[in-house]
Write an enzyme that holds these catalytic residues in place. Structure first.
Site, short mmCIF file in Angstrom:
data_model
loop_
_atom_site.label_atom_id
_atom_site.label_comp_id
_atom_site.label_asym_id
_atom_site.label_seq_id
_atom_site.Cartn_x
_atom_site.Cartn_y
_atom_site.Cartn_z
N GLU A 1 -3.55 0.31 -9.10
CA GLU A 1 -2.42 1.22 -9.36
C GLU A 1 -1.23 0.38 -9.80
OE1 GLU A 1 -2.42 5.10 -6.55
OE2 GLU A 1 -2.26 3.24 -5.44
N HIS B 1 -1.04 -2.71 -7.28
CA HIS B 1 -1.76 -2.35 -6.05
C HIS B 1 -3.27 -2.39 -6.25
CE1 HIS B 1 -2.76 0.92 -2.86
NE2 HIS B 1 -2.87 -0.29 -2.35
N SER C 1 0.82 -1.21 0.00
CA SER C 1 0.00 0.00 0.00
C SER C 1 0.85 1.25 0.00
CB SER C 1 -0.83 0.06 1.29
OG SER C 1 -1.72 -0.99 1.35
N ASN D 1 -3.52 6.11 -1.54
CA ASN D 1 -3.27 6.17 -0.09
C ASN D 1 -2.59 7.47 0.35
OD1 ASN D 1 -4.52 3.76 0.42
ND2 ASN D 1 -2.68 2.56 0.07
#
Ligand SMILES: CC(=O)CC(=O)SCCNC(=O)CCNC(=O)[C@H](O)C(C)(C)COP(=O)(O)OP(=O)(O)OC[C@H]1O[C@@H](n2cnc3c(N)ncnc32)[C@H](O)[C@@H]1OP(=O)(O)O
Ligand SMILES: NC(=O)C1=CN([C@@H]2O[C@H](COP(=O)(O)OP(=O)(O)OC[C@H]3O[C@@H](n4cnc5c(N)ncnc54)[C@H](OP(=O)(O)O)[C@@H]3O)[C@@H](O)[C@H]2O)C=CC1
Length: 291
Positions: free
Chosen positions: A152, A140, A119, A190
């Site tokens: 991602e 991701h 992450s 994130n």
């Protein structure tokens, strides 16, 4: 690079979600985890989620059975030796991941790709713990994987174009939308989402509102599908804290300081839904706020 067999490291919520969507797309999947009990629980979760998709008319029972038959699991790392692509989805802890890469690389085919679902951690730094930085990158996925459309893709400094193209093709076959992020702490989603969650925890810590007030405010006042504290519990408070620590260390800015209340919950082992308690207590019939 042709990907047929996919290996997954970590039978947690993300590893199982990735296995679910990969099998639905026709890939043969092998899940490796340290604990056979966790693999068994993970396979049961995948079956439950596939069954929900059958009940809601998203797939036939035949398709559910076909997908399930493509997924195997074991606590023997040697069973990853057939994989063309291994996606590591173990705990968000750099030491744990580096150790895993040492073990996985020793059984992988030389031409196989290795990816991480991290992450937040630096792809370039993680790549340096492998024997194949040119065939390593970040893929991701978002939680819950079967529902969320985005993936991602993140290159490390050494990632080869062929690796990136193979990852793009793989993710495309899963019917997900790709965004490409540069290798900065926590990438795009994130970098934006976790400071918001951390701020919600500060809002609770400072007594501005209760757990319920904060979640209701953001659900009804900003149209978020889940309140930020409910979402933190869903992601896992250990994962949230790790991401904030990576942002704080990596960007060296006090605005990313993890809220002390988040630290306290993790220290208590209150990790959210997966441990039965976080900002809500999930052990009864309905979640009850813990503050
Ligand atoms: C930390 C990171 O590195 C990156 C991240 O992932 S950050 C987290 C990103 N994720 C989010 O922000 C999720 C926010 N929440 C939501 O979008 C929604 O609350 C939700 C999709 C999770 C659930 O939606 P909902 O409408 O409240 O619930 P519900 O109607 O029960 O579920 C909608 C669908 O999702 C499925 N679903 C819900 N939870 C699921 C899960 N854990 N696993 C698999 N499928 C799930 C349901 O089966 C249902 O599917 P059908 O339409 O086929 O029936
Ligand atoms: N939660 C989220 O919303 C998202 C998480 N991610 C990332 O995905 C990864 C996994 O997260 P998530 O699934 O939530 O975490 P979980 O805690 O649900 O699962 C992690 C799994 O990895 C296992 N594990 C730990 N160490 C090893 C090891 N050495 N070898 C094999 N397996 C191991 C854990 O076993 P045990 O419990 O026994 O230690 C557990 O089964 C993390 O990098 C996280 O940042 C990415 C997107 C979203």
């Amino acid at each position: 690079m042709i990907i047929k067999n996919v290996g997954i490291v970590g039978a947690g919520q993300m590893g199982c979600g990735i296995a679910h969507v990969a099998a639905m797309a026709g890939y043969k999947v092998h899940i490796y985890d340290l604990s056979p009990e966790r693999i068994e629980a993970g396979l049961a979760t995948i079956n439950g989620n596939l069954a929900r998709q059958v009940s809601s008319g998203k797939m036939s029972d035949e398709e559910r059975k076909k997908a399930l038959a493509l997924i195997k699991g074991s606590a023997d790392i040697n069973d990853l030796s057939d994989a063309d692509l291994v996606i590591e989805a173990a705990t968000e802890d750099e030491t744990v991941k580096r150790k895993i890469y040492g073990q996985v690389c020793s059984v992988l085919k030389p031409e196989a790709m290795l990816a991480t679902n991290t992450s937040s951690l630096s792809i370039t730094r993680l790549a340096s713990a492998t024997d194949r930085p040119e065939r390593f990158m970040g893929i991701h996925f978002m939680n819950p994987v079967p529902v969320m459309k985005l993936v991602e893709l993140v290159r490390g400094i050494a990632t080869e174009e062929e690796t990136f193209s193979a990852a793009k093709e793989f993710v495309g076959r899963l019917d997900k939308t790709i965004t490409v992020a540069e290798d900065f702490p926590a990438f795009i989603v994130n970098r934006i989402l976790l400071p918001m969650i951390n701020e919600a925890i500060y809002t609770l810590y400072e007594g501005v509102g209760s757990v319920e007030a904060i979640d209701t405010a953001m659900k009804l006042g900003a149209n978020h599908p889940m309140g930020p504290l409910q979402l933190a519990d869903f992601i896992g408070l250990d994962t949230c804290l790790s991401i904030m620590q990576v942002l704080h260390d990596g960007l060296a800015d006090s605005k990313y300081r993890p809220c002390p209340l988040l630290v306290k919950y993790v220290e208590a082992g209150w990790l959210g839904r997966k441990s039965g308690r976080g900002f809500y207590d999930y052990r009864g019939d309905v979640p009850v706020p813990t503050r």
